[in-house]
Design a protein around this motif. Structure first.
Motif, PDB file in Angstrom:
ATOM      1  N   MET A 252       0.789  -1.051   0.051  1.00 33.57           N
ATOM      2  CA  MET A 252       0.072   0.167   0.029  1.00 33.57           C
ATOM      3  C   MET A 252       0.997   1.184  -0.165  1.00 33.57           C
ATOM      4  N   ASN A 253       1.902   1.214   0.715  1.00 37.38           N
ATOM      5  CA  ASN A 253       2.916   2.487   0.771  1.00 37.38           C
ATOM      6  C   ASN A 253       3.299   2.501  -0.772  1.00 37.38           C
ATOM      7  N   ALA A 254       3.630   1.580  -1.527  1.00 45.19           N
ATOM      8  CA  ALA A 254       3.973   1.671  -3.010  1.00 45.19           C
ATOM      9  C   ALA A 254       2.839   2.413  -3.701  1.00 45.19           C
ATOM     10  N   VAL A 255       1.805   2.040  -3.580  1.00 45.54           N
ATOM     11  CA  VAL A 255       0.687   2.536  -4.176  1.00 45.54           C
ATOM     12  C   VAL A 255       0.418   3.873  -3.929  1.00 45.54           C
ATOM     13  N   LEU A 256       0.403   4.234  -2.677  1.00 48.29           N
ATOM     14  CA  LEU A 256       0.452   5.779  -2.369  1.00 48.29           C
ATOM     15  C   LEU A 256       1.512   6.609  -2.746  1.00 48.29           C
ATOM     16  N   ALA A 257       2.779   5.961  -2.899  1.00 48.64           N
ATOM     17  CA  ALA A 257       3.601   6.800  -3.232  1.00 48.64           C
ATOM     18  C   ALA A 257       3.479   7.029  -4.913  1.00 48.64           C
ATOM     19  N   ALA A 258       2.887   6.196  -5.511  1.00 44.85           N
ATOM     20  CA  ALA A 258       2.637   6.186  -6.932  1.00 44.85           C
ATOM     21  C   ALA A 258       1.813   7.361  -7.102  1.00 44.85           C
ATOM     22  N   LEU A 259       0.567   7.153  -6.467  1.00 44.94           N
ATOM     23  CA  LEU A 259      -0.579   8.371  -6.416  1.00 44.94           C
ATOM     24  C   LEU A 259       0.124   9.667  -6.510  1.00 44.94           C
TER      25      LEU A 259
ATOM     26  N   ASN B 290      -6.624  -3.629   2.841  1.00 43.89           N
ATOM     27  CA  ASN B 290      -6.766  -1.868   2.842  1.00 43.89           C
ATOM     28  C   ASN B 290      -7.117  -1.257   1.538  1.00 43.89           C
ATOM     29  N   GLN B 291      -8.322  -0.510   1.837  1.00 46.28           N
ATOM     30  CA  GLN B 291      -8.980   0.234   0.638  1.00 46.28           C
ATOM     31  C   GLN B 291      -8.814   1.673   0.966  1.00 46.28           C
ATOM     32  N   VAL B 292      -8.540   2.351  -0.188  1.00 46.76           N
ATOM     33  CA  VAL B 292      -8.679   3.761  -0.220  1.00 46.76           C
ATOM     34  C   VAL B 292      -9.655   4.325  -1.191  1.00 46.76           C
TER      35      VAL B 292
ATOM     36  N   LYS C  47      -7.296  14.940 -16.342  1.00 44.66           N
ATOM     37  CA  LYS C  47      -6.269  14.971 -17.297  1.00 44.66           C
ATOM     38  C   LYS C  47      -5.287  13.874 -16.873  1.00 44.66           C
ATOM     39  N   ARG C  48      -5.386  13.818 -15.374  1.00 43.96           N
ATOM     40  CA  ARG C  48      -4.469  12.988 -14.689  1.00 43.96           C
ATOM     41  C   ARG C  48      -4.946  11.823 -14.362  1.00 43.96           C
ATOM     42  N   LEU C  49      -6.130  11.506 -14.734  1.00 40.75           N
ATOM     43  CA  LEU C  49      -7.092  10.170 -14.395  1.00 40.75           C
ATOM     44  C   LEU C  49      -6.184   8.879 -14.991  1.00 40.75           C
ATOM     45  N   GLY C  50      -6.157   9.084 -16.132  1.00 39.63           N
ATOM     46  CA  GLY C  50      -5.332   7.644 -16.542  1.00 39.63           C
ATOM     47  C   GLY C  50      -4.221   7.473 -16.136  1.00 39.63           C
ATOM     48  N   GLN C  51      -3.260   8.481 -15.700  1.00 38.61           N
ATOM     49  CA  GLN C  51      -2.145   8.280 -15.074  1.00 38.61           C
ATOM     50  C   GLN C  51      -2.241   7.867 -13.847  1.00 38.61           C
ATOM     51  N   ALA C  52      -3.031   8.301 -12.962  1.00 40.10           N
ATOM     52  CA  ALA C  52      -3.346   8.007 -11.645  1.00 40.10           C
ATOM     53  C   ALA C  52      -3.529   6.373 -11.754  1.00 40.10           C
ATOM     54  N   VAL C  53      -4.555   5.894 -12.409  1.00 41.45           N
ATOM     55  CA  VAL C  53      -4.981   4.588 -12.484  1.00 41.45           C
ATOM     56  C   VAL C  53      -3.825   3.666 -12.748  1.00 41.45           C
ATOM     57  N   ASP C  54      -3.146   3.892 -14.018  1.00 38.78           N
ATOM     58  CA  ASP C  54      -1.929   3.305 -14.519  1.00 38.78           C
ATOM     59  C   ASP C  54      -0.977   3.126 -13.352  1.00 38.78           C
ATOM     60  N   ALA C  55      -0.698   4.088 -12.739  1.00 37.09           N
ATOM     61  CA  ALA C  55       0.355   4.295 -11.591  1.00 37.09           C
ATOM     62  C   ALA C  55      -0.149   3.205 -10.286  1.00 37.09           C
ATOM     63  N   THR C  56      -1.420   3.299  -9.900  1.00 35.49           N
ATOM     64  CA  THR C  56      -1.857   2.349  -8.692  1.00 35.49           C
ATOM     65  C   THR C  56      -1.910   0.964  -9.183  1.00 35.49           C
ATOM     66  N   VAL C  57      -2.005   0.618 -10.477  1.00 28.65           N
ATOM     67  CA  VAL C  57      -2.148  -0.853 -10.634  1.00 28.65           C
ATOM     68  C   VAL C  57      -0.722  -1.152 -10.971  1.00 28.65           C
ATOM     69  N   ASN C  58       0.094  -0.541 -11.469  1.00 29.53           N
ATOM     70  CA  ASN C  58       1.513  -0.919 -11.613  1.00 29.53           C
ATOM     71  C   ASN C  58       2.292  -1.159 -10.399  1.00 29.53           C
ATOM     72  N   ALA C  59       2.031  -0.350  -9.285  1.00 34.25           N
ATOM     73  CA  ALA C  59       2.651  -0.205  -8.017  1.00 34.25           C
ATOM     74  C   ALA C  59       1.979  -1.428  -7.176  1.00 34.25           C
ATOM     75  N   GLY C  60       0.844  -2.196  -7.551  1.00 29.54           N
ATOM     76  CA  GLY C  60       0.566  -3.313  -6.751  1.00 29.54           C
ATOM     77  C   GLY C  60      -0.776  -3.330  -6.315  1.00 29.54           C
TER      78      GLY C  60
END
Length: 246
Positions: free
Chosen positions: A79-86, A124-126, A134-147
């Motif tokens: 989850m820390n990796a996901v938050l950092a990616a966001l 853990n759900q957030v 404009k950042r939506l696609g980037q945010a989703v891509d980052a969270t999935v790639n981060a785990g």
């Protein structure tokens, strides 16, 4: 003495009974006139369409471990990796909120045997608010790639619905007045005045969340994936009481 007491009691009784009649006679002429007036009680609504300017993503991480501590530690790391990616994707910390944290045992079930504890599962759900679509696609891509392995979808909305709601209110009032005029003409009357107006609440329909399968496809696209937000319909309902005259 008893005769005097009975007389006093009867006088009180007569006075109490006469009070409502006296009050009725003293009723304001306006109230009596309104009671006898011809009225219309109508309802109408106004609706406006607007392009959303924000989105909400619900996502999470689920991990397993032989012990509760191991499951929680693995979950925290991912989850820390996901938050950092966001945050690297431009999402402010105030727009990331934990919505659910859960730890539960895992059992193995075999017929005719008691359940056997085989480990623990942590989730853990957030909820993430994206104010710049404009950042939506980037945010989703980052969270999935981060785990992130639990993605429940995307819903769209408005940061400030006030302007859209006020536009819907104006449409609702105009529709109400037009309906009153129509009924008045149809019955050979005219609208004298609007007596009461009330807002019965409104609706703010949100498009259904994007399915998980569609969100998973973001991983195959570039960080600037184009997302179509469509339009939202904002509706306000009103009711009004009109007095009619000849």
């Amino acid at each position: 003495m008893k005769t005097l007491i009975r007389a006093a009691a009867l006088a009180t009784l007569f006075a109490t009974a006469a009070a409502p009649a006296a009050l009725a006679q003293a009723a304001p002429p306006a109230a009596e006139s309104m009671f006898r007036a011809t009225t219309l009680n109508l309802a109408a609504y106004g609706e406006t369409e607007v392009v959303p300017d924000m989105a909400t993503i619900s996502l999470g991480v689920m991990t397993e471990g032989d012990t509760a501590q191991a499951a929680m530690q693995a979950n925290a790391t991912r989850m820390n990796a996901v938050l950092a990616a966001l945050k690297r994707g431009g999402i402010a910390e105030r727009d990331i909120q934990t919505s659910n944290l859960n730890l539960s045992p895992r059992y193995q079930y075999v017929e005719n045997l008691p359940p056997k504890l085989i480990g623990y599962q942590a989730s853990n759900q957030v909820t993430v608010t994206v104010h710049d679509l404009k950042r939506l696609g980037q945010a989703v891509d980052a969270t999935v790639n981060a785990g992130a392995n639990q993605v429940h979808g995307i819903s769209f909305g408005l940061d400030d619905p006030t302007a859209a709601e006020n536009a819907a209110r104006e449409k609702a009032v105009r529709a109400l007045a037009a309906k009153a005029d129509l009924y008045a003409r149809a019955t050979g009357h005219r609208v004298v005045r609007l007596v009461t107006l009330s807002e019965g609440g409104g609706s703010y329909p949100v498009p259904p969340p994007m399915p998980i399968a569609a969100m998973a496809s973001f991983r195959k696209e570039s960080a600037d994936t184009s997302v179509s937000a469509g339009e939202l319909k904002v509706r306000v309902d009103v009711t009004g009481l009109y007095e009619l005259g000849r």
